[in-house]
Scaffold this active site. Structure first.
Site, PDB file in Angstrom:
ATOM      1  N   ASP A  39       3.874   6.969   1.972  1.00 19.31           N
ATOM      2  CA  ASP A  39       3.522   7.449   0.688  1.00 19.31           C
ATOM      3  C   ASP A  39       2.283   6.760   0.168  1.00 19.31           C
ATOM      4  OD1 ASP A  39       5.173   5.584   0.040  1.00 19.31           O
ATOM      5  OD2 ASP A  39       5.564   6.288  -1.801  1.00 19.31           O
ATOM      6  N   LYS A  40       2.023   5.645   0.772  1.00 29.25           N
ATOM      7  CA  LYS A  40       0.985   4.732   0.141  1.00 29.25           C
ATOM      8  C   LYS A  40      -0.355   4.503   1.336  1.00 29.25           C
ATOM      9  CE  LYS A  40       3.905   2.673  -3.543  1.00 29.25           C
ATOM     10  NZ  LYS A  40       4.840   3.528  -3.337  1.00 29.25           N
ATOM     11  N   ARG A  63       4.443  -8.337   4.795  1.00 26.03           N
ATOM     12  CA  ARG A  63       4.217  -7.370   3.855  1.00 26.03           C
ATOM     13  C   ARG A  63       3.007  -6.514   3.856  1.00 26.03           C
ATOM     14  NH1 ARG A  63       5.507  -6.477  -1.322  1.00 26.03           N
ATOM     15  NH2 ARG A  63       4.130  -5.877  -2.817  1.00 26.03           N
ATOM     16  N   LYS A  64       3.557  -5.211   3.918  1.00 26.68           N
ATOM     17  CA  LYS A  64       2.293  -4.232   4.101  1.00 26.68           C
ATOM     18  C   LYS A  64       1.208  -4.364   3.204  1.00 26.68           C
ATOM     19  CE  LYS A  64       5.530  -0.940   4.121  1.00 26.68           C
ATOM     20  NZ  LYS A  64       5.770   0.169   3.901  1.00 26.68           N
ATOM     21  N   THR A  76       9.787  -1.386   5.164  1.00 26.25           N
ATOM     22  CA  THR A  76       9.753  -1.318   3.584  1.00 26.25           C
ATOM     23  C   THR A  76       9.204  -2.633   2.993  1.00 26.25           C
ATOM     24  OG1 THR A  76      10.936  -0.591   1.804  1.00 26.25           O
ATOM     25  CG2 THR A  76      12.226  -1.351   3.528  1.00 26.25           C
ATOM     26  N   ASN A  77       8.286  -2.701   2.087  1.00 31.51           N
ATOM     27  CA  ASN A  77       8.308  -3.640   1.360  1.00 31.51           C
ATOM     28  C   ASN A  77       9.137  -3.858   0.273  1.00 31.51           C
ATOM     29  OD1 ASN A  77       6.036  -4.665   2.775  1.00 31.51           O
ATOM     30  ND2 ASN A  77       4.486  -3.307   0.874  1.00 31.51           N
ATOM     31  N   ASP A 137      10.952   3.898   0.028  1.00 33.09           N
ATOM     32  CA  ASP A 137      10.940   4.441  -1.081  1.00 33.09           C
ATOM     33  C   ASP A 137       9.599   5.459  -1.182  1.00 33.09           C
ATOM     34  OD1 ASP A 137      13.000   2.880  -1.937  1.00 33.09           O
ATOM     35  OD2 ASP A 137      11.714   1.202  -2.070  1.00 33.09           O
ATOM     36  N   ASP A 167       7.990   4.633   5.895  1.00 30.59           N
ATOM     37  CA  ASP A 167       8.554   3.757   4.633  1.00 30.59           C
ATOM     38  C   ASP A 167       9.733   4.506   4.107  1.00 30.59           C
ATOM     39  OD1 ASP A 167       7.950   2.114   2.605  1.00 30.59           O
ATOM     40  OD2 ASP A 167       7.205   3.688   1.584  1.00 30.59           O
ATOM     41  N   GLU A 178      10.870   7.804  -5.260  1.00 28.23           N
ATOM     42  CA  GLU A 178      10.367   6.697  -5.607  1.00 28.23           C
ATOM     43  C   GLU A 178      10.853   6.611  -7.195  1.00 28.23           C
ATOM     44  OE1 GLU A 178       9.394   3.156  -6.279  1.00 28.23           O
ATOM     45  OE2 GLU A 178       8.292   3.673  -4.635  1.00 28.23           O
ATOM     46  N   TYR A 208      12.117  -0.014  -7.889  1.00 29.12           N
ATOM     47  CA  TYR A 208      13.095  -0.893  -7.315  1.00 29.12           C
ATOM     48  C   TYR A 208      14.392  -0.551  -7.362  1.00 29.12           C
ATOM     49  CZ  TYR A 208       9.062  -3.602  -8.883  1.00 29.12           C
ATOM     50  OH  TYR A 208       7.930  -3.899  -9.194  1.00 29.12           O
TER      51      TYR A 208
END
Length: 177
Positions: free
Chosen positions: A130-131, A104-105, A50-51, A10, A8, A16, A19
């Site tokens: 990280d998510k 989109r993840k 990445t989203n 961010d 990923d 992070e 945006y």
């Protein structure tokens, strides 16, 4: 077939901050270049998925994102082979970006596209996110080596993953055996 390190952006490559789309706001996470170099030396492809809901929300545009991406790749010694991004958001998007999509993840569209374009063997590949949305997407396509970076959530999953707080943990786990 190729093995790949998926990351990923961010929260994994850069801190992070919400945006991020300007160079002056882009702060690399300690050890990221070392991690990429180690994997590249072991003949892994390196692909970022990445989203980018900031595009969907109208905070910045695809040109801004691509400019920052090119700068990021240069700063990291051109070790990244490709960056896939999802500019959509199902509820908060503006105009053409407000839609449900397969990229989109936690959906796996970006991973599937990478597999097609780079002949990737998911069973030999790794995901660092990280998510849980990052790990969920990777798990859906059969990536079994999953690393959750700097996430203190107590959430559980039905699949195995390893929590890490530094990239040295991945290097130690995979390369110092």
């Amino acid at each position: 077939m190729n093995k790949c390190l998926f990351l990923d952006r961010d929260g994994v490559i850069n801190i992070e901050k919400g945006y991020v789309h300007h160079r002056e706001d882009f702060e690399f996470i300690d050890g990221i270049k070392k991690l990429l170099t180690k994997f590249k030396n072991k003949n892994f492809l390196i692909i970022v998925i990445t989203n980018q809901a900031g595009i969907a929300r109208g905070f910045y545009n695809e040109t801004d994102f691509k400019g920052l991406t090119n700068w990021m790749k240069i700063q990291l010694g051109n070790l990244i082979d490709e960056v896939y991004f999802c500019p959509h958001h199902p509820t908060e998007g503006v105009g053409m970006y407000k839609r449900k999509c397969d990229c989109r993840k936690p959906k796996s569209g970006m991973l599937k596209k990478a597999k097609r374009e780079f002949n990737i063997d998911f069973k030999k590949s790794i995901m660092v996110g990280d998510k849980f949305t990052d790990l969920d997407a990777a798990n859906k396509v059969g990536i079994n080596k999953l690393y959750l970076f700097n996430n203190k959530s107590s959430e559980k999953r039905e699949y195995s993953f390893i929590r890490i707080n530094s990239f040295d943990s991945i290097i130690d786990d995979l390369f110092k055996k």
